[in-house]
Design a protein around this motif. Structure first.
Motif, PDB file in Angstrom:
ATOM      1  N   LYS A  21       0.812  -1.220   0.000  1.00 35.47           N
ATOM      2  CA  LYS A  21       0.000   0.000   0.000  1.00 35.47           C
ATOM      3  C   LYS A  21       0.850   1.277   0.000  1.00 35.47           C
ATOM      4  N   PHE A  22       2.162   1.120  -0.140  1.00 40.31           N
ATOM      5  CA  PHE A  22       3.042   2.293  -0.080  1.00 40.31           C
ATOM      6  C   PHE A  22       3.219   2.897  -1.468  1.00 40.31           C
ATOM      7  N   LYS A  23       3.198   4.214  -1.522  1.00 44.84           N
ATOM      8  CA  LYS A  23       3.482   4.954  -2.748  1.00 44.84           C
ATOM      9  C   LYS A  23       4.410   6.108  -2.397  1.00 44.84           C
ATOM     10  N   GLY A  24       5.558   6.153  -3.039  1.00 44.25           N
ATOM     11  CA  GLY A  24       6.512   7.217  -2.751  1.00 44.25           C
ATOM     12  C   GLY A  24       7.922   6.770  -3.052  1.00 44.25           C
ATOM     13  N   VAL A  25       8.854   7.206  -2.219  1.00 45.70           N
ATOM     14  CA  VAL A  25      10.278   6.926  -2.414  1.00 45.70           C
ATOM     15  C   VAL A  25      10.744   5.936  -1.361  1.00 45.70           C
ATOM     16  N   LEU A  26      11.358   4.857  -1.813  1.00 51.31           N
ATOM     17  CA  LEU A  26      11.967   3.886  -0.907  1.00 51.31           C
ATOM     18  C   LEU A  26      13.473   4.029  -0.987  1.00 51.31           C
ATOM     19  N   GLN A  27      14.084   4.404   0.122  1.00 48.66           N
ATOM     20  CA  GLN A  27      15.538   4.534   0.170  1.00 48.66           C
ATOM     21  C   GLN A  27      16.096   3.268   0.803  1.00 48.66           C
ATOM     22  N   ALA A  28      16.902   2.523   0.039  1.00 47.07           N
ATOM     23  CA  ALA A  28      17.388   1.226   0.497  1.00 47.07           C
ATOM     24  C   ALA A  28      18.689   0.890  -0.211  1.00 47.07           C
ATOM     25  N   ASP A  29      19.237  -0.266   0.119  1.00 49.86           N
ATOM     26  CA  ASP A  29      20.439  -0.725  -0.569  1.00 49.86           C
ATOM     27  C   ASP A  29      20.036  -1.350  -1.901  1.00 49.86           C
ATOM     28  N   ALA A  30      20.992  -1.987  -2.562  1.00 47.26           N
ATOM     29  CA  ALA A  30      20.743  -2.515  -3.904  1.00 47.26           C
ATOM     30  C   ALA A  30      20.243  -3.948  -3.880  1.00 47.26           C
ATOM     31  N   PHE A  31      19.551  -4.365  -2.833  1.00 45.85           N
ATOM     32  CA  PHE A  31      19.021  -5.725  -2.742  1.00 45.85           C
ATOM     33  C   PHE A  31      18.058  -5.986  -3.902  1.00 45.85           C
ATOM     34  N   ALA A  32      18.307  -7.069  -4.640  1.00 45.26           N
ATOM     35  CA  ALA A  32      17.502  -7.373  -5.821  1.00 45.26           C
ATOM     36  C   ALA A  32      16.045  -7.633  -5.471  1.00 45.26           C
ATOM     37  N   GLY A  33      15.786  -8.061  -4.228  1.00 47.20           N
ATOM     38  CA  GLY A  33      14.411  -8.341  -3.835  1.00 47.20           C
ATOM     39  C   GLY A  33      13.518  -7.112  -3.830  1.00 47.20           C
ATOM     40  N   PHE A  34      14.130  -5.913  -3.794  1.00 54.10           N
ATOM     41  CA  PHE A  34      13.340  -4.682  -3.838  1.00 54.10           C
ATOM     42  C   PHE A  34      12.944  -4.308  -5.270  1.00 54.10           C
ATOM     43  N   ASN A  35      13.573  -4.918  -6.260  1.00 58.09           N
ATOM     44  CA  ASN A  35      13.366  -4.477  -7.645  1.00 58.09           C
ATOM     45  C   ASN A  35      11.915  -4.581  -8.077  1.00 58.09           C
ATOM     46  N   GLY A  36      11.210  -5.607  -7.592  1.00 57.65           N
ATOM     47  CA  GLY A  36       9.813  -5.752  -7.981  1.00 57.65           C
ATOM     48  C   GLY A  36       8.943  -4.588  -7.534  1.00 57.65           C
ATOM     49  N   LEU A  37       9.385  -3.881  -6.504  1.00 58.97           N
ATOM     50  CA  LEU A  37       8.609  -2.743  -6.010  1.00 58.97           C
ATOM     51  C   LEU A  37       8.649  -1.567  -6.973  1.00 58.97           C
ATOM     52  N   TYR A  38       9.726  -1.480  -7.765  1.00 55.97           N
ATOM     53  CA  TYR A  38       9.914  -0.309  -8.615  1.00 55.97           C
ATOM     54  C   TYR A  38       9.284  -0.480  -9.997  1.00 55.97           C
ATOM     55  N   GLU A  39       8.829  -1.696 -10.332  1.00 62.70           N
ATOM     56  CA  GLU A  39       8.372  -1.960 -11.699  1.00 62.70           C
ATOM     57  C   GLU A  39       7.112  -1.190 -12.049  1.00 62.70           C
ATOM     58  N   SER A  40       6.196  -1.028 -11.101  1.00 60.74           N
ATOM     59  CA  SER A  40       4.931  -0.350 -11.418  1.00 60.74           C
ATOM     60  C   SER A  40       5.081   1.166 -11.502  1.00 60.74           C
ATOM     61  N   GLY A  41       6.149   1.701 -10.958  1.00 61.31           N
ATOM     62  CA  GLY A  41       6.348   3.148 -10.947  1.00 61.31           C
ATOM     63  C   GLY A  41       5.731   3.838  -9.750  1.00 61.31           C
ATOM     64  N   ALA A  42       4.953   3.105  -8.940  1.00 57.16           N
ATOM     65  CA  ALA A  42       4.344   3.712  -7.754  1.00 57.16           C
ATOM     66  C   ALA A  42       5.395   3.994  -6.683  1.00 57.16           C
ATOM     67  N   ILE A  43       6.491   3.233  -6.711  1.00 56.83           N
ATOM     68  CA  ILE A  43       7.577   3.414  -5.747  1.00 56.83           C
ATOM     69  C   ILE A  43       8.850   3.747  -6.511  1.00 56.83           C
ATOM     70  N   GLN A  44       9.510   4.814  -6.115  1.00 60.64           N
ATOM     71  CA  GLN A  44      10.777   5.216  -6.723  1.00 60.64           C
ATOM     72  C   GLN A  44      11.946   4.753  -5.868  1.00 60.64           C
ATOM     73  N   GLU A  45      13.019   4.373  -6.522  1.00 58.21           N
ATOM     74  CA  GLU A  45      14.204   3.896  -5.816  1.00 58.21           C
ATOM     75  C   GLU A  45      15.157   5.046  -5.529  1.00 58.21           C
ATOM     76  N   ALA A  46      15.617   5.120  -4.290  1.00 55.49           N
ATOM     77  CA  ALA A  46      16.687   6.038  -3.910  1.00 55.49           C
ATOM     78  C   ALA A  46      17.780   5.207  -3.249  1.00 55.49           C
ATOM     79  N   ALA A  47      18.980   5.253  -3.807  1.00 52.62           N
ATOM     80  CA  ALA A  47      20.066   4.418  -3.303  1.00 52.62           C
ATOM     81  C   ALA A  47      20.811   5.132  -2.180  1.00 52.62           C
TER      82      ALA A  47
END
Length: 544
Positions: A328-354
């Motif tokens: 249910k989260f929409k916004g910016v997720l600041q995290a490391d480069a763990f590949a398991g987070f990649n699925g969160l960025y596919e829809s565009g609802a969550i942006q990746e910040a390294a």
């Protein structure tokens, strides 16, 4: 009810209709009765399954206690150190099993004895020590008789005691409830028994808070606490405290869920995870569970929204877990480069910040190992980026963005060009190339903070939130079961969020436990740390 024969109609069709209606009523009653019978049978089977589960758990606990007793008898020889470690591991396993049992201080019934058979040699609860100071709290009913209004006369009282913990010492609180009688109508009146966090428990909210905080903040497992309390003349079994831990977790779960909803409602959160060794009894060894943390903290961007940390436990590190946590989260997720987070960025609802701290760590490890001049220059360039952040920490997002555009953007442009040129001059298989490629691969996510003043330069907020669990991991050796990891996640959520809001975690948890049993569930947010801070007498700022 059947009508008398002389009142029945003579018309055959009417009699048939009445007969059909009666049969339909009988059939409806039969169906309802059958449905009720099936429901009762289903509940009986569920209760029986739970009873068998409790029996099996208690049998396993007894088996483990026998093993512990046997290992404790081994005091000499070259294997003693290994036995000490095994004893500590078994102690923790027993804690987790006992925490899953029903939360009560009363001795368990014999599972194999018929319910109608009188109990024999039932162990009585040990009386609370006489040497402890006692405080009496009297709960008297109203002065007037509720039946006729006459003045009440005292006729006796009921007295119960529970053990409480006040910082630095124990004490016993006596709850006295006078029985009052009406001289006119003989009505007996008595105030109701005040509720306690765990019904029928001898532990008050202060003691429960102290035991929980000692484990999850001070990193003392229950069996070590038991030894500490024994030195003060207080006999508290590890199993009793384990039961308290399970009971407290069940009690505060609505509040934990409330923190989780608040965290994912933010526009930017930090995420990270760490390993949690979990006992795998079937294999006789431990497996690696994961403890995830999601932190909402926008104070560095000038926000007045209270910070919070939400922890979740999972038995594996599959990417499906963070996707479920942040569905249910929409916004910016600041995290490391763990590949398991990649699925969160596919829809565009969550942006990746390294995280620049992770990128810097690659060069720091290289410099620490080989004193590489390339790594040294990379560290100097990244240090300049952090110097820019020092000047905008606490400023509003628009000011941070403008200042970064003016001062950090040129530095990042130069760093990008230098990394590209350096990569061409080193071996593609070298550690230097690996460190450079890490930054270049994540360059868009690493520089996203230039375009959004809410975003931080690194993910240190999440890493700080995992320091406590990492220290506990070193002391606890492992969690006894997946349920233990889930309880730990719940406790870390409340205690770390309290610390982030400048509260003494023990005072806050005591504040919650004093109220939550009787608190309306639709107003559970009133017990969140930032809402209850004004009622606490000892926030960290005053305690320091």
């Amino acid at each position: 009810m059947h009508a008398p024969i002389d009142q029945l109609p003579d018309d055959v069709q009417t009699l048939k209709r009445l007969l059909i209606e009666r049969n339909e009523q009988f059939e409806a009653q039969r169906v309802a009765f059958e449905s009720q019978r099936k429901e009762i049978e289903t509940k009986r089977l569920e209760i029986e399954a739970k009873r068998i589960e409790v029996i099996e758990a208690r049998l396993l606990i007894e088996k483990l206690k026998l093993q512990i007793a046997r290992y404790k008898r081994i005091q000499f020889g070259h294997k003693s150190e290994r036995h000490d470690e095994h004893v500590a591991q078994l102690e923790l396993l027993v804690e987790e099993l006992e925490a899953n049992l029903p939360a009560t201080d009363e001795p368990a019934k014999d599972a194999f004895k018929p319910e109608d058979e009188p109990a024999k040699d039932k162990p009585a609860r040990r009386p609370l020590p006489d040497h402890l100071p006692r405080t009496t709290q009297e709960h008297a009913p109203a002065c007037g008789c509720p039946a006729c209004g006459a003045t009440l006369k005292r006729m006796g009282e009921d007295v119960s005691e529970y053990l409480e913990f006040v910082p630095e010492h124990f004490k016993v609180i006596r709850t006295v409830r006078p029985k009052m009688s009406c001289p006119k109508c003989s009505t007996v009146v008595q105030a109701p028994m005040p509720s306690r966090p765990i019904p029928k428990s001898i532990a008050g909210p202060g003691l429960l808070a102290h035991v929980i905080v000692s484990k999850f903040v001070d990193h003392l497992p229950f069996y070590r606490q038991s030894e500490i309390y024994a030195r003060q003349g207080i006999d508290l079994d590890r199993s009793t405290m384990a039961g308290w831990g399970g009971g407290v977790t069940d009690l505060v779960m609505p509040l934990v869920d409330c923190v989780g909803r608040y965290v994912v409602a933010g526009g930017k959160i930090h995420g990270d995870d760490t390993t949690v060794p979990v006992l795998d009894p079937g294999r006789g060894k431990t497996k690696k569970g994961r403890l995830w943390v999601y932190v909402r903290d926008d104070r560095p961007a000038g926000s007045v929204d209270p910070p919070a940390a939400w922890y979740r436990y999972t038995p594996t590190r599959e990417g499906a877990h963070p996707m479920a946590h942040l569905a249910k989260f929409k916004g910016v997720l600041q995290a490391d480069a763990f590949a398991g987070f990649n699925g969160l960025y596919e829809s565009g609802a969550i942006q990746e910040a390294a995280c620049w701290a992770h990128a810097r760590r690659k060069f720091y490890d290289l410099y620490d190992h080989s004193k590489s001049p390339i790594a040294a220059e990379a560290l100097d360039r990244i240090r300049e980026l952090y110097a820019v952040e020092d000047q905008v920490r606490g400023k509003p997002p628009d000011q941070r963005k403008a200042f970064r555009k003016e001062h950090a953007a040129p530095l990042l442009k130069g760093l990008r060009q230098w990394l590209g040129a350096t990569l061409l001059a080193v071996s593609a298989k070298s550690e230097t190339a690996r460190a450079i490629n890490y930054s270049l691969k994540l360059w868009d996510a690493l520089t996203r903070y230039l375009e959004d003043g809410r975003i931080e330069i690194d993910n240190n907020a999440a890493e700080r939130a995992l320091r406590g669990p990492v220290l506990s991991r070193k002391n606890f050796l492992f969690a006894g079961a997946d349920s233990g990891g889930e309880r730990a996640a719940a406790m870390y959520t409340l205690l770390e969020t309290a610390k982030l809001n400048g509260l003494n975690p023990e005072a806050y948890l005591c504040h919650v436990l004093e109220r939550i049993a009787d608190h309306p569930i639709n107003r559970i947010d009133e017990l969140l740390p930032w809402n209850g801070a004004a009622q606490l007498e000892n926030p960290l700022a005053q305690a320091a």
